[in-house]
Motif scaffolding. Sequence first.
Motif, PDB file in Angstrom:
ATOM      1  N   VAL A 187       0.834  -1.214   0.000  1.00  0.00           N
ATOM      2  CA  VAL A 187       0.000   0.000   0.000  1.00  0.00           C
ATOM      3  C   VAL A 187       0.860   1.253   0.000  1.00  0.00           C
ATOM      4  CG1 VAL A 187      -1.715   1.301   1.323  1.00  0.00           C
ATOM      5  CG2 VAL A 187      -1.911  -1.183   1.124  1.00  0.00           C
ATOM      6  N   LEU A 188       2.047   1.177   0.587  1.00  0.00           N
ATOM      7  CA  LEU A 188       2.925   2.333   0.715  1.00  0.00           C
ATOM      8  C   LEU A 188       3.294   2.955  -0.625  1.00  0.00           C
ATOM      9  CD1 LEU A 188       4.619   4.024   2.740  1.00  0.00           C
ATOM     10  CD2 LEU A 188       6.481   2.400   2.380  1.00  0.00           C
ATOM     11  N   VAL A 189       3.426   2.130  -1.669  1.00  0.00           N
ATOM     12  CA  VAL A 189       3.914   2.659  -2.949  1.00  0.00           C
ATOM     13  C   VAL A 189       2.814   3.287  -3.801  1.00  0.00           C
ATOM     14  CG1 VAL A 189       5.736   0.913  -2.983  1.00  0.00           C
ATOM     15  CG2 VAL A 189       3.629   0.502  -4.241  1.00  0.00           C
ATOM     16  N   ILE A 190       1.566   2.972  -3.520  1.00  0.00           N
ATOM     17  CA  ILE A 190       0.478   3.433  -4.394  1.00  0.00           C
ATOM     18  C   ILE A 190       0.434   4.956  -4.534  1.00  0.00           C
ATOM     19  CG2 ILE A 190      -2.023   3.515  -4.679  1.00  0.00           C
ATOM     20  CD1 ILE A 190      -2.163   0.666  -3.614  1.00  0.00           C
ATOM     21  N   PRO A 191       0.482   5.726  -3.432  1.00  0.00           N
ATOM     22  CA  PRO A 191       0.437   7.183  -3.608  1.00  0.00           C
ATOM     23  C   PRO A 191       1.613   7.729  -4.416  1.00  0.00           C
ATOM     24  CG  PRO A 191       0.074   6.582  -1.308  1.00  0.00           C
ATOM     25  CD  PRO A 191       0.522   5.348  -2.020  1.00  0.00           C
ATOM     26  N   LEU A 192       2.769   7.065  -4.305  1.00  0.00           N
ATOM     27  CA  LEU A 192       3.962   7.541  -5.012  1.00  0.00           C
ATOM     28  C   LEU A 192       3.867   7.300  -6.509  1.00  0.00           C
ATOM     29  CD1 LEU A 192       6.665   6.226  -2.522  1.00  0.00           C
ATOM     30  CD2 LEU A 192       5.868   8.577  -2.760  1.00  0.00           C
ATOM     31  N   VAL A 193       3.139   6.268  -6.913  1.00  0.00           N
ATOM     32  CA  VAL A 193       3.082   5.876  -8.316  1.00  0.00           C
ATOM     33  C   VAL A 193       1.981   6.613  -9.074  1.00  0.00           C
ATOM     34  CG1 VAL A 193       2.814   3.900  -9.889  1.00  0.00           C
ATOM     35  CG2 VAL A 193       3.998   3.613  -7.725  1.00  0.00           C
ATOM     36  N   ILE A 194       0.994   7.101  -8.361  1.00  0.00           N
ATOM     37  CA  ILE A 194      -0.175   7.698  -9.007  1.00  0.00           C
ATOM     38  C   ILE A 194       0.211   8.809  -9.979  1.00  0.00           C
ATOM     39  CG2 ILE A 194      -2.158   9.207  -8.554  1.00  0.00           C
ATOM     40  CD1 ILE A 194      -2.857   7.435  -6.197  1.00  0.00           C
ATOM     41  N   TYR A 195       1.213   9.623  -9.603  1.00  0.00           N
ATOM     42  CA  TYR A 195       1.520  10.795 -10.414  1.00  0.00           C
ATOM     43  C   TYR A 195       2.622  10.575 -11.445  1.00  0.00           C
ATOM     44  CZ  TYR A 195      -1.720  13.211  -7.456  1.00  0.00           C
ATOM     45  OH  TYR A 195      -2.871  13.591  -6.820  1.00  0.00           O
ATOM     46  N   GLY A 196       2.985   9.332 -11.706  1.00  0.00           N
ATOM     47  CA  GLY A 196       3.804   9.010 -12.866  1.00  0.00           C
ATOM     48  C   GLY A 196       5.251   9.470 -12.819  1.00  0.00           C
ATOM     49  N   MET A 197       5.798   9.735 -14.017  1.00  0.00           N
ATOM     50  CA  MET A 197       7.220   9.969 -14.192  1.00  0.00           C
ATOM     51  C   MET A 197       7.720  11.173 -13.405  1.00  0.00           C
ATOM     52  SD  MET A 197      10.098   9.139 -15.581  1.00  0.00           S
ATOM     53  CE  MET A 197      11.650   9.847 -16.143  1.00  0.00           C
ATOM     54  N   ASN A 198       6.938  12.224 -13.295  1.00  0.00           N
ATOM     55  CA  ASN A 198       7.384  13.406 -12.558  1.00  0.00           C
ATOM     56  C   ASN A 198       7.789  13.055 -11.132  1.00  0.00           C
ATOM     57  OD1 ASN A 198       7.433  15.897 -14.016  1.00  0.00           O
ATOM     58  ND2 ASN A 198       5.223  15.724 -14.291  1.00  0.00           N
ATOM     59  N   THR A 199       6.929  12.320 -10.444  1.00  0.00           N
ATOM     60  CA  THR A 199       7.206  11.942  -9.059  1.00  0.00           C
ATOM     61  C   THR A 199       8.309  10.899  -8.984  1.00  0.00           C
ATOM     62  OG1 THR A 199       4.916  12.393  -8.459  1.00  0.00           O
ATOM     63  CG2 THR A 199       6.185  11.023  -6.949  1.00  0.00           C
ATOM     64  N   LEU A 200       8.285   9.915  -9.892  1.00  0.00           N
ATOM     65  CA  LEU A 200       9.273   8.840  -9.849  1.00  0.00           C
ATOM     66  C   LEU A 200      10.682   9.367 -10.073  1.00  0.00           C
ATOM     67  CD1 LEU A 200       7.542   5.864 -11.694  1.00  0.00           C
ATOM     68  CD2 LEU A 200       7.387   6.596  -9.328  1.00  0.00           C
ATOM     69  N   ALA A 201      10.838  10.308 -11.013  1.00  0.00           N
ATOM     70  CA  ALA A 201      12.160  10.870 -11.298  1.00  0.00           C
ATOM     71  C   ALA A 201      12.736  11.544 -10.060  1.00  0.00           C
ATOM     72  CB  ALA A 201      12.066  11.856 -12.462  1.00  0.00           C
ATOM     73  N   LYS A 202      11.919  12.322  -9.369  1.00  0.00           N
ATOM     74  CA  LYS A 202      12.389  13.010  -8.160  1.00  0.00           C
ATOM     75  C   LYS A 202      12.754  12.004  -7.073  1.00  0.00           C
ATOM     76  CE  LYS A 202       9.515  17.074  -9.084  1.00  0.00           C
ATOM     77  NZ  LYS A 202       8.307  17.838  -8.656  1.00  0.00           N
ATOM     78  N   ILE A 244      12.404   0.296  -6.033  1.00  0.00           N
ATOM     79  CA  ILE A 244      12.085  -0.618  -7.122  1.00  0.00           C
ATOM     80  C   ILE A 244      10.590  -0.846  -7.265  1.00  0.00           C
ATOM     81  CG2 ILE A 244      12.470  -2.633  -5.636  1.00  0.00           C
ATOM     82  CD1 ILE A 244      12.765  -2.360  -9.500  1.00  0.00           C
ATOM     83  N   ASN A 245       9.869  -0.882  -6.158  1.00  0.00           N
ATOM     84  CA  ASN A 245       8.456  -1.231  -6.284  1.00  0.00           C
ATOM     85  C   ASN A 245       7.600  -0.105  -6.831  1.00  0.00           C
ATOM     86  OD1 ASN A 245       8.429  -3.914  -5.884  1.00  0.00           O
ATOM     87  ND2 ASN A 245       7.595  -3.884  -3.812  1.00  0.00           N
ATOM     88  N   VAL A 246       8.060   1.140  -6.742  1.00  0.00           N
ATOM     89  CA  VAL A 246       7.334   2.187  -7.471  1.00  0.00           C
ATOM     90  C   VAL A 246       7.459   1.941  -8.969  1.00  0.00           C
ATOM     91  CG1 VAL A 246       7.492   3.941  -5.668  1.00  0.00           C
ATOM     92  CG2 VAL A 246       9.319   3.778  -7.371  1.00  0.00           C
ATOM     93  N   THR A 247       8.618   1.423  -9.402  1.00  0.00           N
ATOM     94  CA  THR A 247       8.806   1.109 -10.813  1.00  0.00           C
ATOM     95  C   THR A 247       8.004  -0.118 -11.213  1.00  0.00           C
ATOM     96  OG1 THR A 247      11.033   2.067 -10.790  1.00  0.00           O
ATOM     97  CG2 THR A 247      10.519   0.554 -12.587  1.00  0.00           C
ATOM     98  N   ASN A 248       8.022  -1.162 -10.373  1.00  0.00           N
ATOM     99  CA  ASN A 248       7.230  -2.361 -10.671  1.00  0.00           C
ATOM    100  C   ASN A 248       5.749  -2.038 -10.776  1.00  0.00           C
ATOM    101  OD1 ASN A 248       9.229  -4.364 -10.841  1.00  0.00           O
ATOM    102  ND2 ASN A 248       9.338  -4.564  -8.620  1.00  0.00           N
ATOM    103  N   ALA A 249       5.257  -1.259  -9.824  1.00  0.00           N
ATOM    104  CA  ALA A 249       3.829  -0.919  -9.827  1.00  0.00           C
ATOM    105  C   ALA A 249       3.480  -0.038 -11.019  1.00  0.00           C
ATOM    106  CB  ALA A 249       3.466  -0.216  -8.519  1.00  0.00           C
ATOM    107  N   TYR A 250       4.351   0.921 -11.325  1.00  0.00           N
ATOM    108  CA  TYR A 250       4.139   1.837 -12.447  1.00  0.00           C
ATOM    109  C   TYR A 250       4.118   1.082 -13.775  1.00  0.00           C
ATOM    110  CZ  TYR A 250       5.414   5.517 -15.831  1.00  0.00           C
ATOM    111  OH  TYR A 250       5.476   6.356 -16.916  1.00  0.00           O
ATOM    112  N   SER A 251       5.144   0.273 -14.012  1.00  0.00           N
ATOM    113  CA  SER A 251       5.237  -0.468 -15.273  1.00  0.00           C
ATOM    114  C   SER A 251       4.117  -1.492 -15.402  1.00  0.00           C
ATOM    115  CB  SER A 251       6.604  -1.167 -15.367  1.00  0.00           C
ATOM    116  OG  SER A 251       7.653  -0.219 -15.441  1.00  0.00           O
ATOM    117  N   GLY A 252       3.765  -2.135 -14.295  1.00  0.00           N
ATOM    118  CA  GLY A 252       2.658  -3.088 -14.340  1.00  0.00           C
ATOM    119  C   GLY A 252       1.348  -2.424 -14.699  1.00  0.00           C
ATOM    120  N   SER A 253       1.131  -1.219 -14.166  1.00  0.00           N
ATOM    121  CA  SER A 253      -0.116  -0.508 -14.487  1.00  0.00           C
ATOM    122  C   SER A 253      -0.178  -0.157 -15.964  1.00  0.00           C
ATOM    123  CB  SER A 253      -0.243   0.754 -13.629  1.00  0.00           C
ATOM    124  OG  SER A 253       0.698   1.753 -13.999  1.00  0.00           O
TER     125      SER A 253
END
Length: 558
Positions: free
Chosen positions: A158-173, A336-345
């Motif tokens: 559950v921890l990674v879901i809010p981080l992944v919602i906003y895509g590349m902008n958030t992930l890059a930072k 890594i799991n923000v990337t896994n969740a993002y790519s999976g979505s």
Amino acid sequence: MVTADPEDTSITGPAAAVTRESMEDYTLRFAPRSYRKWGPGVVAISALGGIAYLADFAIGANIGIANGTGNALWGIGFFAVVIALTGFPLAYYGARYNIDLDLITRGSGFGYYGSVITNVIFASFTFIFFALEGSIMAQGLKLGLHIPLWIGYLLSSVLVIPLVIYGMNTLAKLQVWTTPLWLIMMVLPFLYLLFRHPDAISHFFAFSGADSNGQPLHKGVSFAGTMLAAGVCLSLIAQIAEQIDYLRFMPPKTPENSRKWWAATIMAGPGWVVFGAIKQIIGLFLAVYLIGVSADNVGIANQPVHQFLEIYQDFLPHWLALTLAVILVVISQIKINVTNAYSGSLAWTNSFTRLTKTYPGRIVFLIFNVAIAIVLMEADMFSFLNNLLNFYANCGIAWIVAVASDIVINKYVLGISPRQAEFRRGMLYSFNPVGVISVIVAAGASILVFFHVFGDAIQPYSPIVALVLAFVLPPIIAIATKGKYYLRRTDDGIDLPMYDEYGNPSDEKLMCVVSGVEFERPDMLASNVPGPNGEKQYISSLALSCDKSGEHVLPEQK
């Protein structure tokens, strides 16, 4: 530029999706130049930040304990060479044409619907490794905070879901800011261990495997042992797809940035395997060290949190060592799991939208992908990790090698496959036998080998079977079919050039008749429906993907 109001709740379907670009992150389509504001270095660091996972430590430990150091090192070397060679052409296409691996796969031998098969393979990769990393984090939370594993699984997911919602902008930072801390916490303690216990190096190279009681297995180096180790490592072959999910945001390649562009593409593309191989070797080294300290450690030697706890407490109080080990595990898991969740979505959304012509939004499948990972964690996938990864490797190898073979051989050597990337509905046939048959045969045959159908002697070589078949079948089938199933059309009905003077996708804009939003030229096609006065109209690839009637799809060129 004409845009729709993102607050207008009357807007639905594709039109609504394009007004939420920060959340949808250009799912299903080309990443436009107007959005790609990062330099090559930032994109590369962001992409490499996603490989901060600790699964490599567990994988290295597992294959070494089961097969010995010699077989593990040869297996890791084989894995690194295969991934570097297959990853380069894929990374280049992603960075050059600003599309993800699913879109690359469509035009590289699979067809518009055919790549749904490989999308499912990739989505499986993301939730398997999400579950693996979540399990590692849960182990850390249990050790450090005494949180039950089942609660740790939920928290880590559950921890990674809010981080992944906003895509590349958030992930890059996130990746850029956390990478220095992660490197310090991982590299410096390991270097200290080598300095403090130099005899551990000789023990490492002499290690021949261990049974469940920590007793030596005395496994010598053999080709079968090497392939068993390589098979587990090669389950990571689909990681290049996650790297490309970042690389698609590379800036245009120009004479001024050419060297930086190439360096970033190579480092963040196939170059990830260098870091992956190093981490696997370190994981094996730490496992051997733990077993050397006590044979009773064999049960936890493959768990990264225990590996780093052992290092830290060699020079720190136990409470501080435990705290740092847990912090390292949590940072690595999140990275890594923000990337896994993002790519999976992205993968699930791509498949669902193509099959149903309905676009539910990336967030729906973000939650779906995480839910599958939670089920795997609760099923204690860590306990059967080697078998699961060995099985998955057969599917991953078949996909990645088939696409790489089409790009290198069919596009550049034989000239049968169109060299420029094509992904739009109507331009491609629904299915191309070149890729679809190659993957089905290569994956199917290697899975049969893996399950001992052809005998025990050949079973360790299932990854080789997948690799060889996936490499040779695409050119054979392309020649046999004379390449006629690649392009349904060669003309997309737009007079503007697709590429600029440097070969980069054009940033000219056209209005989409369905959504009322302007898109860049590479994302557009002419609509088969003329305007009120008979004028030509244009439609975006996303809107065309959701066209259930098919009225906008241009007819096949004869």
